[in-house]
Design a protein around this motif. Structure first.
Motif, PDB file in Angstrom:
ATOM      1  N   ILE A  16      -4.065  43.519  56.462  1.00 48.15           N
ATOM      2  CA  ILE A  16      -3.692  44.198  57.701  1.00 48.15           C
ATOM      3  C   ILE A  16      -3.636  45.702  57.503  1.00 48.15           C
ATOM      4  CG2 ILE A  16      -1.836  44.522  59.381  1.00 48.15           C
ATOM      5  CD1 ILE A  16      -0.989  41.670  58.766  1.00 48.15           C
ATOM      6  N   ARG A  17      -3.038  46.109  56.386  1.00 47.13           N
ATOM      7  CA  ARG A  17      -2.808  47.541  56.176  1.00 47.13           C
ATOM      8  C   ARG A  17      -2.724  47.838  54.688  1.00 47.13           C
ATOM      9  NH1 ARG A  17       2.536  50.837  57.585  1.00 47.13           N
ATOM     10  NH2 ARG A  17       1.699  52.908  57.294  1.00 47.13           N
ATOM     11  N   ILE A  18      -3.257  48.985  54.301  1.00 45.16           N
ATOM     12  CA  ILE A  18      -3.130  49.470  52.934  1.00 45.16           C
ATOM     13  C   ILE A  18      -2.243  50.703  52.991  1.00 45.16           C
ATOM     14  CG2 ILE A  18      -4.359  50.396  50.950  1.00 45.16           C
ATOM     15  CD1 ILE A  18      -6.728  48.611  51.858  1.00 45.16           C
ATOM     16  N   LEU A  19      -1.091  50.631  52.315  1.00 49.91           N
ATOM     17  CA  LEU A  19      -0.123  51.729  52.353  1.00 49.91           C
ATOM     18  C   LEU A  19      -0.520  52.813  51.360  1.00 49.91           C
ATOM     19  CD1 LEU A  19       3.050  49.494  52.579  1.00 49.91           C
ATOM     20  CD2 LEU A  19       1.746  50.503  54.447  1.00 49.91           C
ATOM     21  N   ASP A  20      -0.603  52.464  50.119  1.00 44.29           N
ATOM     22  CA  ASP A  20      -1.227  53.234  49.045  1.00 44.29           C
ATOM     23  C   ASP A  20      -2.207  52.235  48.449  1.00 44.29           C
ATOM     24  OD1 ASP A  20      -0.063  55.776  49.019  1.00 44.29           O
ATOM     25  OD2 ASP A  20       1.604  55.170  47.748  1.00 44.29           O
ATOM     26  N   GLU A  53      -0.451  58.751  44.418  1.00 47.34           N
ATOM     27  CA  GLU A  53       0.451  58.684  45.568  1.00 47.34           C
ATOM     28  C   GLU A  53      -0.079  59.428  46.784  1.00 47.34           C
ATOM     29  OE1 GLU A  53       3.132  56.806  45.589  1.00 47.34           O
ATOM     30  OE2 GLU A  53       2.924  56.297  43.465  1.00 47.34           O
ATOM     31  N   THR A  54       0.146  58.836  47.950  1.00 50.34           N
ATOM     32  CA  THR A  54      -0.087  59.534  49.210  1.00 50.34           C
ATOM     33  C   THR A  54       1.261  59.828  49.873  1.00 50.34           C
ATOM     34  OG1 THR A  54      -0.325  57.447  50.420  1.00 50.34           O
ATOM     35  CG2 THR A  54      -2.343  58.498  49.616  1.00 50.34           C
ATOM     36  N   ARG A  63      -2.191  64.038  46.285  1.00 51.16           N
ATOM     37  CA  ARG A  63      -2.297  63.493  47.648  1.00 51.16           C
ATOM     38  C   ARG A  63      -3.771  63.261  48.008  1.00 51.16           C
ATOM     39  NH1 ARG A  63       0.987  66.520  50.534  1.00 51.16           N
ATOM     40  NH2 ARG A  63       2.496  64.875  50.923  1.00 51.16           N
ATOM     41  N   ALA A  64      -4.639  64.222  47.704  1.00 52.45           N
ATOM     42  CA  ALA A  64      -6.073  64.085  48.001  1.00 52.45           C
ATOM     43  C   ALA A  64      -6.683  62.920  47.222  1.00 52.45           C
ATOM     44  CB  ALA A  64      -6.799  65.393  47.681  1.00 52.45           C
ATOM     45  N   LEU A  68      -8.270  59.359  48.788  1.00 54.53           N
ATOM     46  CA  LEU A  68      -9.582  58.813  48.409  1.00 54.53           C
ATOM     47  C   LEU A  68      -9.448  57.394  47.861  1.00 54.53           C
ATOM     48  CD1 LEU A  68     -11.207  61.932  46.704  1.00 54.53           C
ATOM     49  CD2 LEU A  68     -11.881  60.881  48.878  1.00 54.53           C
ATOM     50  N   ALA A  69      -8.415  57.167  47.045  1.00 57.82           N
ATOM     51  CA  ALA A  69      -8.172  55.827  46.490  1.00 57.82           C
ATOM     52  C   ALA A  69      -7.875  54.830  47.603  1.00 57.82           C
ATOM     53  CB  ALA A  69      -7.023  55.867  45.485  1.00 57.82           C
ATOM     54  N   THR A  70      -7.057  55.235  48.569  1.00 58.67           N
ATOM     55  CA  THR A  70      -6.713  54.352  49.677  1.00 58.67           C
ATOM     56  C   THR A  70      -7.949  54.036  50.517  1.00 58.67           C
ATOM     57  OG1 THR A  70      -4.453  55.190  49.706  1.00 58.67           O
ATOM     58  CG2 THR A  70      -5.234  54.105  51.711  1.00 58.67           C
ATOM     59  N   GLN A  71      -8.804  55.018  50.750  1.00 57.40           N
ATOM     60  CA  GLN A  71     -10.034  54.775  51.510  1.00 57.40           C
ATOM     61  C   GLN A  71     -10.957  53.816  50.759  1.00 57.40           C
ATOM     62  OE1 GLN A  71     -10.907  55.610  54.741  1.00 57.40           O
ATOM     63  NE2 GLN A  71     -12.432  54.083  54.213  1.00 57.40           N
ATOM     64  N   TYR A  72     -11.056  53.987  49.447  1.00 53.49           N
ATOM     65  CA  TYR A  72     -11.901  53.095  48.640  1.00 53.49           C
ATOM     66  C   TYR A  72     -11.348  51.671  48.693  1.00 53.49           C
ATOM     67  CZ  TYR A  72     -14.950  51.694  44.782  1.00 53.49           C
ATOM     68  OH  TYR A  72     -15.905  51.085  44.014  1.00 53.49           O
ATOM     69  N   ALA A  73     -10.018  51.532  48.601  1.00 51.81           N
ATOM     70  CA  ALA A  73      -9.392  50.217  48.712  1.00 51.81           C
ATOM     71  C   ALA A  73      -9.668  49.610  50.086  1.00 51.81           C
ATOM     72  CB  ALA A  73      -7.890  50.325  48.451  1.00 51.81           C
TER      73      ALA A  73
END
Length: 122
Positions: A16-20, A53-54, A63-64, A68-73
């Protein structure tokens, strides 16, 4: 002697959602018999992985990297057929989990291989 944890394996999972990149919310479908199904929502913490961490990063560079990690996930998990193995609840009430991607590869190894793990310094 420590007892080896046996995971609960979920194959009907929707992210549903990726937080980090190391924390996500999923929906699982459980068959309760008589052609009835129940949907449960779980918050997971990925085992053996510390994402940049975001939320409360050390600085803008982290943060950047975290974004990027969250988008890849997101690209790896959202709308994909994944398998989730859950273990006991850990810190903050999240279930500890491993994820097997649609390709059969391990999520953590894929993320680390792409350079998306928390660095010692930014």
């Amino acid at each position: 002697m420590s007892e080896k944890l046996k995971p609960w394996i979920w194959e009907k999972v929707r992210v549903i959602r990726i937080l980090d990149a190391d924390t996500l919310v999923i929906e699982i479908e459980q068959d309760i018999g008589f052609e009835e199904r129940v949907i449960r929502t779980l918050k997971l913490r990925i085992r053996h992985y510390d994402a940049p961490e975001t939320w409360r990063p050390r600085n803008d560079e982290e943060r950047a990297h975290g974004k990027l990690a969250t988008q890849y996930a997101n690209d790896l998990l959202i709308g994909r057929n994944i398998k989730v193995l859950t273990y006991k609840k850990g810190k903050y009430g999240r279930y500890e989990a491993d994820i097997i991607l649609e390709s059969g590869h391990d999520f953590v190894e894929t993320m680390k291989g792409a350079g998306f793990q928390k660095r010692e310094s930014y």
